[in-house]
Structure formats: C-alpha cells, structure tokens
Design an enzyme around this catalytic site. Sequence first.
Site, short mmCIF file in Angstrom:
data_model
loop_
_atom_site.label_atom_id
_atom_site.label_comp_id
_atom_site.label_asym_id
_atom_site.label_seq_id
_atom_site.Cartn_x
_atom_site.Cartn_y
_atom_site.Cartn_z
N VAL A 1 0.84 -1.20 0.00
CA VAL A 1 0.00 0.00 0.00
C VAL A 1 0.88 1.25 0.00
O VAL A 1 1.83 1.35 0.77
CB VAL A 1 -0.93 0.01 1.23
CG1 VAL A 1 -1.84 1.23 1.21
CG2 VAL A 1 -1.78 -1.26 1.24
N SER B 1 2.93 -2.08 4.20
CA SER B 1 3.07 -0.68 3.81
C SER B 1 4.20 -0.53 2.81
O SER B 1 5.10 -1.37 2.74
CB SER B 1 3.38 0.18 5.04
OG SER B 1 4.73 -0.02 5.46
N ASP B 2 4.16 0.53 2.01
CA ASP B 2 5.35 0.93 1.29
C ASP B 2 6.31 1.53 2.32
O ASP B 2 5.98 1.63 3.51
CB ASP B 2 5.00 1.94 0.20
CG ASP B 2 6.04 2.02 -0.91
OD1 ASP B 2 7.16 1.49 -0.73
OD2 ASP B 2 5.76 2.61 -1.96
N SER B 3 7.49 1.90 1.89
CA SER B 3 8.50 2.42 2.82
C SER B 3 7.91 3.52 3.69
O SER B 3 7.39 4.52 3.19
CB SER B 3 9.70 2.96 2.05
OG SER B 3 10.55 3.68 2.93
N THR B 4 8.01 3.34 5.00
CA THR B 4 7.47 4.34 5.92
C THR B 4 8.42 5.51 6.13
O THR B 4 8.13 6.41 6.91
CB THR B 4 7.15 3.70 7.28
OG1 THR B 4 8.36 3.21 7.87
CG2 THR B 4 6.14 2.58 7.13
#
Length: 564
Positions: A235, A282-285
């Site tokens: 996401v 998640s994509d990179s936070t």
Amino acid sequence: MIDLTAAPFSLDDDGIAWVRTTLAEMGEDEKLGQLFCLITYTSDPEYLGYLTRGLHVGGVMLRTMTAADAAATVTTLQSTATVPLLISANLEGGASQTVQEATHVGSNMALAATGSTDHVRRAATVIGREARALGINWAFTPVVDIDLNFRNPITNTRTFGADAATVAAMGAEYVEAIQAQGLAASAKHFPGDGVDERDQHLLASVNTMSVEEWDDSFGVVYRAAIAAGVKTVMVGHIMLPAYSRALRPGVADRDILPGVVAEELLNDLLRDRLGFNGLVVSDSTTMAGLASVLPRSQAVPRVIAAGCDMFLFTKNLDEDFGYMRAGIRDGVITPERLDEAVTRILALKASLGLHRGTNLPAQGAAGVLADPDHSATAREVAASSITLVKEEPGVLPITRERYPRVLVYDLQNGGSPIGQGARAGAVEQFVDALVEAGHDVTRFEPGGGWEGMAAPTTDVTERHDLVLYLANLSTRSNQTVVRIEWAEPMGANVPAYVHSVPTVFVSFENPYHLFDVPRVRTLINTYGSSPVVLETLLAALQGKAPFAGSSPVDAFCGQWDTHL
C-alpha cells in the site's frame, strides 16, 4: 477470524497448527518484532543476529550486494531466527536490482511492449528462480500501477503501461509465474499510482479518479491480481478521495489520508469489496508521503491499526520500535488487531513452507544465476520490445557506409546511492559499439558564445552525416520530473539540425521524450539500457533486426505537434 484455509494462504492442518502454536508462544516483544520488515545493507553477523535475536523482526529487505554476500546474509538471518524470516527484495526488472550477478530480464514496460503475456510469464519465472536460489522468498513485485499521466516522475517504465486491461492481464500472469517459483508476490502500489504527476516518495499524492473510474481501472487490476492468488499487497502513500468520501460520508478533506493509514481503503475497499485475504504491507514508511500527514509518533502505530500487517523500514530503529510499543500499550493497536496482523505474517510464512525449513539459499545458486536460458529470455524480451515510435522515411538503417561521421548528443542523469536511476555507462557502452562498427563518433561538447558568437552551423552540417541523441534519463526517488534539461547557452544541445542533418533520438528509459523534442522525426524507445538491450538496439538500427515492439503508452503525450 482469518480463514487460513482460503486463498492466498491455503494452509493445511499442519500449517494452521504451526501458525496457532507459534502465535500462542509469543510474548508482546516477539509479536512487536514480527510487524517490522527492515532493510539490510550488510552481511555483518553481529548486526544480523541483533535483528533476529534482539528485535525478533518478521522480515528484511536486501539491498544491492554480491551473490555471495546475499547468500551469507540470508543464511545468517535464517539460522539465527527463532521464527523464519520473510526475505524480500525489489525484483523489478530482475533479481539484478538486488544481486549484481543476476539477470536483468527487462522492465515491466518492455514486457508490455512485447504484447505477450508469455514473455511476462517467462520473465517472472526467471526472476523467481534466481531470487529463490538466493533464499529470497518475497518479491516486492509486480508494479500494477497504471501509467496514465506521462508527467508522473516515478511510475513510467516500472509499469505495464496505460491500458488497465493490459496491466491486469500481465500483472496476474506475473503473480502466478513468480509464485510458482516459491515466492510471495506483492501487487503495488494500492490504491494506485500513475494518475497524479507528483511522487508519493515526496508527498501524499492523489489518485483523483471517481469511484466508477477506479472500479473500471485499478479495481479491475487488483481483482485480477487477487484472483491470480497474489499473497501480498503493498500500500502506497496515495490518497483516493472519491472512495474515502463514499465509504466515510461527511469526512472532512483534512481527514482524508493516504492508503497506508486509511482504514476505509484497507478494510472496506481492499478487504471487504475486493475480497483480499492475504498480507498487507506498507510501502516504505520513511517516505514523505507518510511524514507529511501525521507526526511520526502517531503514524507508526496507525499504519498497523488502520489495517497494514507489516511496517516497511524505519527512520530511526529504536524510536520507531518505541512508537510501535507505545501504540500497543495505549490501545491504538488493540490486542486483537496485533494478533490478526501477526497471524497473517505467520500464515504467509507457512504458505511458503518456511516452517518446514525450506528457507536457505540453494547450494547451486551460482549455476542458477548463470543459466543460459535466463539470458536467452532477456534477449527475447529485448528483441520483441524495442519500439520505433516515429520514423522519417529513408533515415534508417544506420550503417558505416551511409553515415560514417556521427555526432552524438548524450542526455543523462545519474543513479542514486541505493541503486535506482539510469544505468551508469550505458551511453559510453553504446558509443563504443558504434566506433567498433566503423563509425567516426564525435560526442557533443557545449562551447562558449552567446548571440552572435556561436560556432557556425556548418560546423555540424558539413562535418557530420548523422546526429544521434542518446537519452538515459530514468525515474528515481527524490526527483520531481523526468524531463530533459538542456545545456547552456540557450539550449546548446537541442535538436537544432533536424532539417539539415538526419537526426535519430533514442531513449533508453523514459518513453515520453517526444514531449520535449516534438520536431524530431525518428524516435526509438527501448525501456531499459542493459547490455542485452543495447546490443539488440544496435542490430535494429543497422537493419539487421526489426523494431518489433509496440508502445504500451501514448508516446506522443497527447500533443498534436509531436506527430509532425
């Protein structure tokens, strides 16, 4: 309650028992650690042991290293972990993004330009086979974004193009093929990039589609990936206001959040409407798309509370673990939500057979990477994808006899420290090939002189038989545009001789350069710059091979003058 017998986990009784028993034996710290997928640039055993024994992380992502270092890293991680790890890698274009010796098969857009899902299947099989041999079990691919906005600085050749049906078919084919090699695929970047012209790495971007438009495009794409059995969805930091408003009537604009922390998009849309039962990551936070909408202390636990099961990377390791722990303590992440996320993480591991010990690099990994069938696949993709977008009659082919003296204009941007961006040395490699083919090549060097003081045009028109532009400008993080920046003075290297000297423009990466060079009459897109692509390009330019690709996007950028 998660149905572990249903797709995409499809666990048997032994797998379910392992998930339940492992979860029951975990304390809060172990559960906390499972939520994190961290990045590793090193094979240092002490650091890797800290990740597994000290932090109990659920997974790691490998960055670019040698095959030997990758194998050593994976072996250390898996042999020191109480619960086997998800070993992930960005496999866009091939395992070569992670392991230097691996095969670069071709970008998604190159695959789309072939017009064949068979090429997608074969490419994904090669990628999966090489990655699995190294102990990688989680592919952060395929990109199933739709490249609808040619100004978008990050989607571009990473996508299967601008047609939703093509993206859906090729994305599903990729998922099935790579998962058949024992990896989990990850369709990304939900709820869909490629609409905004801004980059979610740098802000929370916006997918401006209506509910109906989204259902007919990205909805089709994600339904196809889910039907193909995709095990995970990544996401992005992308807002989808139309759906947020439809699912949360009366929501204030300021409360519309990017997908990674938008409960209505993760649960109501992805889980309930689309029926996705797998793991959400998640994509990179570390991206500004998350940092710009919430303070870090709130954002970290909200990612999990909203519906993501795994948290990708950290800005500060100790601080982010502390924020996640505080979120559990304060009830932002409820015990039920924590167990649900960890259950999906463990179920993914069991679905890959990691609980049975099938998680170490293969003894014959070097042989897999050197398999001649893999390089043959890369050659076939290149031969079927290079696209002649626009042609001036009579200019091609390019041979030494027709064009002994060639003036080359090179347009390049560099790579980044983490391996993204244009491949360094591609232009130089192609120039060397031209020289080897017998051409006298001069590389343009901007000179001094403003109005009235520039060199005469005859310096070009009488000394060169062909003008060749080689553009190696690619998408990369932290770059807001992928456009040509011309040299001083006064655009010294613009295509100023298209009416005087035969001119050919080749783009190794971005397929949209006609927007900036509309009067160029012959333009070729290659969608990549690997040695195999450059070799194939030269053969096509020389008339020894056809230009067999078809553009998966509007290379004319919707402009009338690009057709001139």
